[in-house]
Design an enzyme around this catalytic site. Structure first.
Site, PDB file in Angstrom:
ATOM      1  CG  HIS A  20      39.838  36.261  41.613  1.00 10.66           C
ATOM      2  ND1 HIS A  20      38.798  36.956  41.043  1.00 10.66           N
ATOM      3  CD2 HIS A  20      40.898  37.096  41.575  1.00 10.66           C
ATOM      4  CE1 HIS A  20      39.215  38.153  40.680  1.00 10.66           C
ATOM      5  NE2 HIS A  20      40.487  38.267  40.983  1.00 10.66           N
ATOM      6  CG  ASP A  59      35.518  36.110  41.097  1.00 13.52           C
ATOM      7  OD1 ASP A  59      36.137  35.550  42.018  1.00 13.52           O
ATOM      8  OD2 ASP A  59      36.033  36.998  40.381  1.00 13.52           O
ATOM      9  CB  SER A 111      40.009  41.687  41.513  1.00 15.67           C
ATOM     10  OG  SER A 111      40.101  41.346  40.156  1.00 15.67           O
TER      11      SER A 111
END
Length: 446
Positions: free
Chosen positions: A101, A131, A207
């Site tokens: 993402h 992901d 992330s």
């Protein structure tokens, strides 16, 4: 006398300060771990152009509704930038592991090293269902790389360290402990399985960064997917991440492993009907010819009780174990045959892509094609009479928008999605006819 007392006071005051400032005493395992890994942690910036339809609504729900039903409406184009972190896993070839993402839709991706150097990055491959994504950067100088650990033996309460770039602050370090393992987390349309849960702060920008054990080894890839989480962080176990990264590097997509088994869960009723004493495990219904399972000696009627030492009482558990296995690597399989335990060795393979060409017809009763005059569009060309899609009213020319959690923009997307869901009894399917989008729960044929 006063002068002597003053000297004594100074000595008593300054000596403890000197002792406290001694570097060896302050170089804790956390300091050493961060020092070793930080050079391999990078900042990632992905710029893209967002096109959305002018709906007049401020609620995202209505925006999505408007997009599905009125795709030909007026458009707004805006420049966007997503920020995240990554970790260099191969310094020689320049491979960087991050979250999918973070780089989704990125038209230009820039990686910033710890020393401030900015390098353009190429997207090698991304997998939205896990992901995870792999980038490649090129540098005239040698690149550092992080040491890989394992996540299969993590302990609750074990100390962990997260490094990333939350809110754009580069190389921020947070510490905590492992709060839980095997967490299932839902985010939008995705359900992420077997995550590591930690109380180390993981915020937007973290992330894609590494989660480390106290030895400075990467045991997970941080992901900020729970918008309302406070004091809770999640990470993708490195055992799974390593397997997916390998596929993305070699194939550009994730190729699920192939065992050649068709199985179902055992329960007391089924065990009683079959005259078996075992009530836990997976009953082998069928073994494909020339498959890894057939070469291992597994037969129909066997009960699969464990794989690699992990119990296989649920189909979901078995599939998740397959996701963490490596191809062409022998794995121990424990079965029960006619009431007697037996241990076999099975060498799993990547699913043969030539077999995937038949899956649309075999599992769904359809044939599909990429629409020549419309890029990134896959349409139904043939629907078998009395198939589930035929009974649902689908027609040739309908567009396949998604299968499971995967957006379908090419035939390879459709084949990859069916490989992943081939053992499921049913799958979610979104098809479009004109301006209308329909969501179906489609049973898959065996």
């Amino acid at each position: 006398m006063i002068k002597g007392k003053w000297i004594l006071f100074c000595l008593c005051f300054l000596l403890p300060l000197q002792a406290q400032g001694s570097l060896p005493d302050r170089e804790t395992p956390v300091v050493l771990a961060v020092r070793n890994v930080a050079p391999a942690v990078v900042n990632i910036s992905a710029a893209y152009t967002e096109t959305r339809h002018r709906s007049g609504f401020r609620d995202p729900f209505f925006d999505e509704f408007f997009r599905d039903f009125f795709e030909d409406g007026p458009e707004i184009r805006q420049q966007r930038t997503s920020l995240g972190s990554g970790v260099i896993i191969d310094g020689e070839k320049g491979y960087v592991l991050t979250n999918a993402h973070v780089v989704a839709r990125g038209e230009t991706i820039t990686v910033t090293l710890e020393n401030g150097s900015e390098l353009p990055a190429l997207l090698v491959g991304a997998d939205t269902e896990s992901d995870l994504a792999v980038l490649r950067i090129e540098s005239n100088n040698s690149l550092p790389q992080a040491a890989m650990g394992v996540s299969r033996d993590l302990m609750i309460g074990e100390a962990v360290i997260a490094i990333g770039n939350p809110f754009g602050f580069s190389h921020t370090v947070t510490t905590g402990v492992i709060s839980a393992t095997n967490r299932h987390v839902r985010s939008n349309r995705h359900v992420f399985k077997r995550f590591i849960q930690t109380d180390a702060s993981i915020n937007p920008g973290n992330s894609g960064g590494p989660l480390l054990n106290i030895r400075g080894e990467v045991i997970g890839i941080n992901t900020a997917i729970h918008a309302r989480a406070q004091g809770i962080g999640f990470a993708i176990p490195i055992d799974r991440a390593r397997r997916i990264a390998m596929d993305l590097i070699e194939h550009g997509m994730v190729i699920p492993l192939w065992d050649g088994l068709r199985s179902q869960e055992m329960d007391r009723d089924l065990a009683g009907y079959l005259g078996k004493g075992e009530t836990e495990g997976l009953l082998v219904r069928n073994v494909e010819k020339n498959s890894p399972a057939s070469r291992a000696g597994i037969r129909a009627g066997d009960v699969l009780s464990a794989m690699d030492g992990q119990p296989t009482t649920k189909m979901a558990d078995y599939r998740e174990l397959l996701e963490m296995m490596l191809p062409e690597t022998p794995v121990r399989v424990d079965i029960i045959r006619k009431g007697k335990p037996l241990t076999l060795s099975m060498t799993l393979q990547s699913y043969p892509m030539e077999r995937a060409l038949d899956l649309p017809e075999k599992l769904m009763g359809i044939q599909a094609a990429e629409k020549p005059d419309s890029p990134r569009t896959v349409i139904l060309t043939t629907i078998r009479k009395d198939s589930a899609l035929d009974r649902a009213g689908a027609r040739p020319g309908d567009r396949i928008r998604s299968l499971g959690e995967r957006e379908i923009t090419s035939l390879s997307d459709l084949h990859a999605a069916l490989i992943r869901h081939r053992m499921d009894r049913e799958v979610s399917l979104r098809i479009q006819r004109g301006n209308r989008v329909y969501t179906l729960t489609l049973p898959l044929e065996s």
